[in-house]
Design an enzyme around this catalytic site. Structure first.
Site, mmCIF file in Angstrom:
data_model
loop_
_atom_site.group_PDB
_atom_site.id
_atom_site.type_symbol
_atom_site.label_atom_id
_atom_site.label_comp_id
_atom_site.label_asym_id
_atom_site.label_seq_id
_atom_site.Cartn_x
_atom_site.Cartn_y
_atom_site.Cartn_z
ATOM 1 C CD GLN A 181 -26.317 33.260 -43.112
ATOM 2 O OE1 GLN A 181 -26.266 34.174 -43.946
ATOM 3 N NE2 GLN A 181 -27.084 33.309 -42.054
ATOM 4 N NE ARG A 232 -22.442 60.242 -113.045
ATOM 5 C CZ ARG A 232 -21.848 61.274 -112.477
ATOM 6 N NH1 ARG A 232 -21.534 61.239 -111.197
ATOM 7 N NH2 ARG A 232 -21.551 62.337 -113.177
ATOM 8 C CG ASN A 267 -34.580 46.220 -47.483
ATOM 9 O OD1 ASN A 267 -33.564 45.533 -47.416
ATOM 10 N ND2 ASN A 267 -34.930 47.061 -46.528
ATOM 11 C CB ALA A 318 -23.715 39.625 -49.822
ATOM 12 N N GLY A 373 -29.126 27.601 -39.357
ATOM 13 C CA GLY A 373 -29.653 28.817 -38.733
ATOM 14 C C GLY A 373 -29.776 29.914 -39.760
ATOM 15 C CB ALA A 430 -22.051 62.705 -107.253
ATOM 16 N NE ARG A 455 -22.646 49.176 -85.192
ATOM 17 C CZ ARG A 455 -22.719 48.361 -86.250
ATOM 18 N NH1 ARG A 455 -23.044 48.844 -87.442
ATOM 19 N NH2 ARG A 455 -22.438 47.078 -86.125
ATOM 20 N N GLY A 491 -28.471 37.029 -47.855
ATOM 21 C CA GLY A 491 -29.938 37.062 -47.803
ATOM 22 C C GLY A 491 -30.567 36.856 -49.171
ATOM 23 N NE ARG A 545 -37.449 43.118 -47.531
ATOM 24 C CZ ARG A 545 -36.907 43.629 -46.421
ATOM 25 N NH1 ARG A 545 -37.523 44.627 -45.805
ATOM 26 N NH2 ARG A 545 -35.772 43.161 -45.931
HETATM 27 C C1 UD1 Z 1 -31.191 44.854 -40.615
HETATM 28 C C2 UD1 Z 1 -31.099 45.021 -39.076
HETATM 29 C C3 UD1 Z 1 -31.955 46.213 -38.659
HETATM 30 C C4 UD1 Z 1 -31.490 47.460 -39.406
HETATM 31 C C5 UD1 Z 1 -31.509 47.221 -40.913
HETATM 32 C C6 UD1 Z 1 -30.841 48.388 -41.622
HETATM 33 C C7 UD1 Z 1 -30.833 42.827 -38.031
HETATM 34 C C8 UD1 Z 1 -31.522 41.728 -37.300
HETATM 35 N N1 UD1 Z 1 -31.596 43.836 -38.416
HETATM 36 O O1 UD1 Z 1 -32.543 44.527 -40.945
HETATM 37 O O2 UD1 Z 1 -31.833 46.419 -37.251
HETATM 38 O O3 UD1 Z 1 -32.317 48.553 -39.077
HETATM 39 O O4 UD1 Z 1 -30.754 46.044 -41.250
HETATM 40 O O5 UD1 Z 1 -30.899 48.253 -43.028
HETATM 41 O O6 UD1 Z 1 -29.632 42.766 -38.198
HETATM 42 N N2 UD1 Z 1 -28.083 38.711 -44.502
HETATM 43 C C9 UD1 Z 1 -27.275 37.605 -44.504
HETATM 44 N N3 UD1 Z 1 -27.708 36.471 -43.877
HETATM 45 C C10 UD1 Z 1 -28.895 36.417 -43.242
HETATM 46 C C11 UD1 Z 1 -29.722 37.571 -43.243
HETATM 47 C C12 UD1 Z 1 -29.287 38.709 -43.884
HETATM 48 O O7 UD1 Z 1 -26.179 37.614 -45.070
HETATM 49 O O8 UD1 Z 1 -29.195 35.351 -42.683
HETATM 50 C C13 UD1 Z 1 -27.606 39.925 -45.178
HETATM 51 C C14 UD1 Z 1 -28.489 40.360 -46.320
HETATM 52 O O9 UD1 Z 1 -28.039 39.810 -47.547
HETATM 53 C C15 UD1 Z 1 -28.338 41.876 -46.309
HETATM 54 C C16 UD1 Z 1 -28.004 42.200 -44.856
HETATM 55 O O10 UD1 Z 1 -27.600 40.976 -44.241
HETATM 56 O O11 UD1 Z 1 -27.259 42.299 -47.125
HETATM 57 C C17 UD1 Z 1 -29.190 42.779 -44.100
HETATM 58 O O12 UD1 Z 1 -30.250 41.846 -44.124
HETATM 59 P P1 UD1 Z 1 -31.756 42.313 -44.271
HETATM 60 O O13 UD1 Z 1 -32.600 41.104 -44.297
HETATM 61 O O14 UD1 Z 1 -31.901 43.296 -45.359
HETATM 62 O O15 UD1 Z 1 -31.944 43.003 -42.828
HETATM 63 P P2 UD1 Z 1 -33.040 44.059 -42.432
HETATM 64 O O16 UD1 Z 1 -34.337 43.366 -42.252
HETATM 65 O O17 UD1 Z 1 -32.998 45.186 -43.388
HETATM 66 CA CA CA Z 2 -31.782 45.632 -45.349
#
Ligand code: UD1
Ligand code: CA
Length: 457
Positions: A72, A438, A226, A9, A77, A421, A331, A11, A15
Site C-alpha cells: 500500500q 586430595r 490497538n 497490515a 491514499g 569425595a 540448558r 497501518g 496506539r
Molecule cells: C476499523 C473499521 C471500523 C471497525 C474496526 C474494528 C474502517 C474504516 N474502520 O477501524 O469500522 O469497527 O476496524 O476493529 O475500516 N490498515 C491498512 N491500511 C490502512 C489503514 C489500516 O492496512 O490504510 C490495516 C491496519 O494495519 C489494521 C487494519 O487495517 O490491521 C484496521 O485498521 P485500524 O486503523 O486499526 O482500523 P480501526 O480504526 O480499528
Molecule cells: Ca483496529
C-alpha cells in the site's frame, strides 16, 4: 467457489507506542498476524494476500514467502478501502474474497464459515458484527426498519445519536469478487480522516440493491487490538482457549487462570499442570506427567510419567519416569534419559545423562557424556572451560562420583570407577578403580588449647 483472502497490515499501529510493528506483537507465542493467516488457511486459502506498508520489511521478514504481499503506497491514499485497492491485482476475476484485519487474532474459523455460507447462498457480501458493552472507537452498524444493514459509520463521524449504537463493525468481510470490484472505485475519502474507508462498500452495494448479510458473533471473537491494554485482554482470552482445548483433550490444569501455555505446546493425556507453569515454544510434554508449580519450559521435550518441579528447561530433552527439580536448570542440549533423578540446584548444559543416572543436588554438568546408572554426589562440578576453550568429559556406566568432586575436562572416568569425595580429577580413571585426589588429612592433637595458651585464639 474460488476463495481469496486479504489481510490488512499496513497501518502504523501508533496506539501500541512500539518499535515493533503492531501485527508482529505476540500473543501466546505467535505473532498477531499469524492467527488470521491460520484461520483463512483452515478454509483452504493457502496463500492469503497480506497488505503491507508501514514497516513493510519487518512484516515481510516475519512471513517470508508463505503469503503474497501487496504494497500500500501511502502517497496515493490511505485507509482500509485504499489498502484493499492495493491488493486488487491479486484478486482473481470471480469467486469470493475474505477481508480481515491483521489485528484480530481471536477470530474463529466458524465465524468465517458462516459468512461464506451467506455469500454462497445468494448475498453479495457478509460482514461480522458484535454487540459491544463499550463501543468506543469502533465503527457503528446502522440498520433500517427491516433489520438490513444500511451503513457503517466510523466513531469519529458519528452523530450523537449514532454514538449510542452498540452494534459494531468487526471489520471482517466476505464479498463476491464482482460486487467488491464494482464498489471499490466508488469509495471516496470525504470523511473526518480523509481516508478511503472500506466500510463504505457496504452502503454503496446497498444503494445498488445488493444485500450484505450481517452476521452477529460474540464480541470476544472480533476484538481488535490497538493498544497494549487490548493486547493483554486478547492474550487472556487466547490463553483461556488454549487451556480449554488442552483440558478437553485430557490434561488436568489445576488453575487455568495462572497457567501460561503457548499455542504450539502439546501435552499428553492425564498430565497434571499446577499453577505458575509457563510452557513456551515447541514444548512437548508426554502423558501422565506432573508439572508441579512454577516450571518454565521453552522448546523442551519431556517423556511420559515424569515429574518436574519449579525448574527451568530450555531447548532440552527429558525422558520418561524421571524427576527434575525443585530448582533445576536444564540448558540447551541437555539430554536426560529415563528413570533419572535430577535434583535441586543442578545445572546441565550440552550433556547426555544416561538412563537411571542420579544427579541429586548442587551439581554442574557441562559438556559431558554420562552413561547409565551413575551416581553423582552433592556438589560435583564438571570444569569444562579453561578460560579459552570448552572440553568434554565422559563418565562410564555405573560409576560413583563422591561429593564435591571436580572433574577437569577433558577427562574420562571409565565404567564402574569410584571417585573419593573432595577429589579434583585431572587424569583418566580406569574402570573399577578408586581415584582419590586430595590432601591426606592430618589431626594436630591439642592445637586449640596450645593456641589459647599463647593468647592467639
Ligand atoms: C476499523 C473499521 C471500523 C471497525 C474496526 C474494528 C474502517 C474504516 N474502520 O477501524 O469500522 O469497527 O476496524 O476493529 O475500516 N490498515 C491498512 N491500511 C490502512 C489503514 C489500516 O492496512 O490504510 C490495516 C491496519 O494495519 C489494521 C487494519 O487495517 O490491521 C484496521 O485498521 P485500524 O486503523 O486499526 O482500523 P480501526 O480504526 O480499528
Ligand atoms: Ca483496529
Amino acid at each position: 467457489m474460488n476463495t481469496t483472502a486479504i489481510i490488512l497490515a499496513a497501518g502504523e499501529g501508533t496506539r501500541m507506542k512500539s518499535k515493533v510493528h503492531k501485527v508482529l506483537h505476540t500473543l501466546c507465542g505467535r505473532a498477531m498476524v499469524d492467527y488470521p493467516i491460520r484461520t483463512v488457511r483452515a478454509l483452504g486459502v493457502e496463500r492469503p494476500v497480506v497488505v503491507v506498508g508501514h514497516a513493510a520489511e519487518c512484516v515481510r521478514a516475519h512471513l517470508s514467502d508463505t503469503v503474497d504481499f501487496a504494497v500500500q503506497d501511502k502517497s496515493t491514499g490511505w485507509g482500509t478501502g485504499h489498502a484493499v485497492m492495493s491488493a486488487q491485482p491479486f484478486i482473481p476475476a470471480d469467486g469470493l474474497v475474505f477481508i480481515l484485519a491483521g489485528d484480530m487474532p481471536l477470530l474463529r474459523v466458524t465465524d468465517l464459515e458462516r459468512m461464506r455460507d451467506a455469500v454462497e447462498t445468494g448475498a453479495a457480501g457478509a460482514m461480522l458484527t458484535a454487540v459491544a458493552g463499550d463501543p468506543t472507537g469502533y465503527g457503528r452498524v446502522l440498520r433500517d426498519e427491516t433489520g438490513a444493514v444500511s451503513a457503517i459509520v466510523e466513531h469519529r463521524d458519528c452523530t450523537a445519536e449514532q454514538l449510542g449504537v452498540k452494534e459494531i463493525n468487526a471489520s471482517v468481510y466476505c464479498f463476491r469478487v464482482s460486487a467488491l470490484l464494482s464498489a471499490l472505485p466508488r469509495i471516496g475519502n470525504d470523511n473526518n480522516q480523509h481516508e478511503y474507508y472500506l466500510t463504505d462498500v457496504v452502503s454503496i452495494l446497498r444503494a445498488d440493491g445488493l444485500r450484505i448479510e450481517p452476521i452477529v458473533v460474540p464480541m470476544e471473537d472480533c476484538m481488535g487490538i490497538n493498544d497494549r491494554v487490548q493486547l493483554s485482554q486478547a492474550t487472556k482470552v487466547m490463553q483461556r482457549r488454549i487451556n480449554e482445548r488442552l483440558m478437553r483433550a485430557g490434561v488436568t490444569i489445576i488453575d487455568p487462570d495462572h497457567t501460561y501455555i503457548e499455542d504450539a505446546v502439546t501435552i499428553g493425556q492425564d498430565t497434571v499442570v499446577h499453577p505458575g507453569c509457563t510452557l513456551q515454544g515447541d514444548t512437548v510434554i508426554g502423558s501422565d506427567c506432573t508439572l508441579l508449580p512454577h516450571c518454565r519450559m521453552s522448546n523442551a521435550v519431556v517423556g511420559d510419567a515424569t515429574t518436574v518441579e519449579a525448574s527451568v528447561l530450555i531447548d532440552c530433552r527429558v525422558g520418561s519416569h524421571t524427576t527434575v527439580g525443585p530448582n533445576a536448570y536444564l540448558r540447551p542440549k541437555a539430554c536426560v534419559g529415563n528413570h533419572c533423578r535430577i535434583g535441586d540446584f543442578v545445572e546441565i548444559k550440552n550433556s547426555n545423562i544416561g538412563d537411571g543416572t542420579k544427579v541429586s543436588h548442587l551439581t554442574y554438568v557441562g559438556d559431558a557424556d554420562l552413561g547409565k546408572n551413575i551416581n553423582l554426589g552433592c556438589g560435583v562440578v564438571f570444569s569444562n572451560y579453561d578460560g579459552k576453550r570448552k572440553y568434554r568429559a565422559t563418565v562410564g556406566d555405573g560409576a560413583f562420583i563422591g561429593c564435591n568432586v571436580n572433574l577437569v575436562s577433558p577427562v574420562a572416568v571409565q565404567a564402574g570407577a569410584y571417585i573419593a569425595a573432595g577429589s579434583t580429577i585431572t587424569e583418566d580413571v580406569p574402570g573399577g578403580a578408586l581415584a582419590i585426589a586430595r590432601e591426606r588429612q592430618r589431626n594436630l592433637e591439642g592445637w586449640v588449647e596450645a593456641r589459647k595458651a599463647e593468647g592467639k585464639l
